[in-house]
Motif scaffolding. Sequence first.
Motif, mmCIF file in Angstrom:
data_model
loop_
_atom_site.group_PDB
_atom_site.id
_atom_site.type_symbol
_atom_site.label_atom_id
_atom_site.label_comp_id
_atom_site.label_asym_id
_atom_site.label_seq_id
_atom_site.Cartn_x
_atom_site.Cartn_y
_atom_site.Cartn_z
ATOM 1 N N PRO A 184 -2.853 0.429 -3.575
ATOM 2 C CA PRO A 184 -2.114 -0.832 -3.586
ATOM 3 C C PRO A 184 -1.453 -1.099 -4.930
ATOM 4 O O PRO A 184 -2.009 -0.801 -5.984
ATOM 5 C CB PRO A 184 -3.200 -1.873 -3.287
ATOM 6 C CG PRO A 184 -4.457 -1.262 -3.802
ATOM 7 C CD PRO A 184 -4.309 0.229 -3.619
ATOM 8 N N ASN B 240 0.856 -1.184 0.000
ATOM 9 C CA ASN B 240 0.000 0.000 0.000
ATOM 10 C C ASN B 240 0.890 1.231 0.000
ATOM 11 O O ASN B 240 1.780 1.372 0.843
ATOM 12 C CB ASN B 240 -0.910 0.033 1.220
ATOM 13 C CG ASN B 240 -1.983 -1.043 1.210
ATOM 14 O OD1 ASN B 240 -2.622 -1.278 2.213
ATOM 15 N ND2 ASN B 240 -2.180 -1.709 0.088
ATOM 16 N N ILE C 112 1.813 -5.442 2.594
ATOM 17 C CA ILE C 112 0.629 -6.191 2.994
ATOM 18 C C ILE C 112 0.823 -7.696 2.804
ATOM 19 O O ILE C 112 0.332 -8.492 3.588
ATOM 20 C CB ILE C 112 -0.589 -5.718 2.164
ATOM 21 C CG1 ILE C 112 -0.867 -4.232 2.419
ATOM 22 C CG2 ILE C 112 -1.832 -6.557 2.468
ATOM 23 C CD1 ILE C 112 -1.222 -3.904 3.862
ATOM 24 N N TYR D 39 -6.884 5.317 -6.882
ATOM 25 C CA TYR D 39 -6.890 5.667 -5.463
ATOM 26 C C TYR D 39 -5.945 6.826 -5.151
ATOM 27 O O TYR D 39 -6.321 7.786 -4.477
ATOM 28 C CB TYR D 39 -6.514 4.455 -4.611
ATOM 29 C CG TYR D 39 -7.526 3.334 -4.668
ATOM 30 C CD1 TYR D 39 -8.856 3.545 -4.334
ATOM 31 C CD2 TYR D 39 -7.145 2.045 -5.062
ATOM 32 C CE1 TYR D 39 -9.792 2.512 -4.378
ATOM 33 C CE2 TYR D 39 -8.063 1.010 -5.109
ATOM 34 C CZ TYR D 39 -9.386 1.250 -4.770
ATOM 35 O OH TYR D 39 -10.297 0.223 -4.829
ATOM 36 N N GLN E 134 -0.717 3.401 6.720
ATOM 37 C CA GLN E 134 -1.701 2.506 7.308
ATOM 38 C C GLN E 134 -2.055 1.387 6.330
ATOM 39 O O GLN E 134 -2.185 1.628 5.127
ATOM 40 C CB GLN E 134 -2.985 3.267 7.649
ATOM 41 C CG GLN E 134 -2.801 4.423 8.605
ATOM 42 C CD GLN E 134 -4.095 5.179 8.794
ATOM 43 O OE1 GLN E 134 -5.126 4.599 9.125
ATOM 44 N NE2 GLN E 134 -4.055 6.486 8.595
ATOM 45 N N PRO E 135 -2.248 0.154 6.839
ATOM 46 C CA PRO E 135 -2.695 -0.915 5.951
ATOM 47 C C PRO E 135 -4.110 -0.648 5.450
ATOM 48 O O PRO E 135 -4.920 -0.025 6.135
ATOM 49 C CB PRO E 135 -2.647 -2.166 6.841
ATOM 50 C CG PRO E 135 -2.717 -1.643 8.246
ATOM 51 C CD PRO E 135 -2.043 -0.303 8.224
ATOM 52 N N PHE E 136 -4.373 -1.103 4.231
ATOM 53 C CA PHE E 136 -5.686 -1.013 3.590
ATOM 54 C C PHE E 136 -6.095 0.421 3.244
ATOM 55 O O PHE E 136 -7.261 0.698 3.005
ATOM 56 C CB PHE E 136 -6.777 -1.693 4.447
ATOM 57 C CG PHE E 136 -6.341 -3.022 5.004
ATOM 58 C CD1 PHE E 136 -5.925 -4.046 4.151
ATOM 59 C CD2 PHE E 136 -6.295 -3.243 6.366
ATOM 60 C CE1 PHE E 136 -5.505 -5.268 4.648
ATOM 61 C CE2 PHE E 136 -5.874 -4.464 6.871
ATOM 62 C CZ PHE E 136 -5.475 -5.476 6.013
ATOM 63 N N LYS E 137 -5.118 1.315 3.222
ATOM 64 C CA LYS E 137 -5.321 2.682 2.753
ATOM 65 C C LYS E 137 -4.380 2.924 1.575
ATOM 66 O O LYS E 137 -3.632 2.058 1.154
ATOM 67 C CB LYS E 137 -5.038 3.695 3.880
ATOM 68 C CG LYS E 137 -5.943 3.565 5.093
ATOM 69 C CD LYS E 137 -7.343 4.062 4.793
ATOM 70 C CE LYS E 137 -8.199 4.096 6.040
ATOM 71 N NZ LYS E 137 -9.575 4.574 5.762
ATOM 72 N N ARG F 136 -10.049 5.133 -0.640
ATOM 73 C CA ARG F 136 -8.989 4.726 0.282
ATOM 74 C C ARG F 136 -8.169 5.905 0.776
ATOM 75 O O ARG F 136 -7.656 5.881 1.897
ATOM 76 C CB ARG F 136 -8.069 3.700 -0.400
ATOM 77 C CG ARG F 136 -8.745 2.373 -0.700
ATOM 78 C CD ARG F 136 -7.877 1.501 -1.585
ATOM 79 N NE ARG F 136 -6.629 1.151 -0.925
ATOM 80 C CZ ARG F 136 -6.364 -0.042 -0.408
ATOM 81 N NH1 ARG F 136 -7.276 -1.011 -0.456
ATOM 82 N NH2 ARG F 136 -5.200 -0.312 0.152
#
Length: 261
Positions: A18, A7, A254, A202, A12-15, A232
């Motif tokens: 990717p 990422n 990730i 994103y 931060q993960p999942f933001k 995201r």
Amino acid sequence: MELTIINTFTDQPFKGNPAAVCLLTGESDSEWMQRIAKEINMPVTAFIHLHKGEWQLRWFTPSVEIPICGHGTLASSFFLWGKGYVPRDKPIAYQTKSGILNAKFVDGMVQLEFPSLIEQETAAPELLIKALGVVPVYVGQNKWDYLVEVQSEEIVRNLKPDFNSIARMQIRGVIVTSLSDSGEYDFVSRFFSPAQGLDEDYVTGSAHCCLGPYWKNKLDKSITIAYQASERGGLLKVEVSEDTVKLSGHAVTIYEGNLTI
């Protein structure tokens, strides 16, 4: 062949945005790389390999190869430094189809250096205005995209574009931007690119090669903080000089694995 998902432009993960990074052992066929990118189905898959002491880099969305990609380059650099293929105190110069792209590790962030993309003011095409459903403050065009400034951050965040109409235009994408309403960022943006198989990206490094010079001239600031207000979200530090733009961002790994084919 190592495969890592990272990422980018976030801590931060999942933001952020990717990207998959595939470390190849040598030259690979374009059709094969396109199939891998489609199978992985990330916004971008970056393919890197070392050839005669130089890092070669290409980027593929699930549907097409693209000429330049900021977040794919950031992910590739984060991977090479993190895995020890390149010492963190050493810069990386990538050979790409868009020329040489440079990356450094600075203050805990990956810093990328790109050529500036300067837009020229243009009359707003009727199809563009209809697709966005807004009254623009300004419309410009660079060699790839339209740049549209609107009146507020709220307008940017609430846009619901007609992607089919955007896809009919002979452009890579549409950048929509405004001043930020908060003190956290200088400006916000979103980027729509159905021509690349991405209705909305994103976080788009290459769009900030145009946004950086644009807001530098409006704000009289050579260093700005930018937020891309996608689902995201992503944060960028943008530094503009005469003909280059330096983009800095964090990254988070990730997934780590291997391709078995």
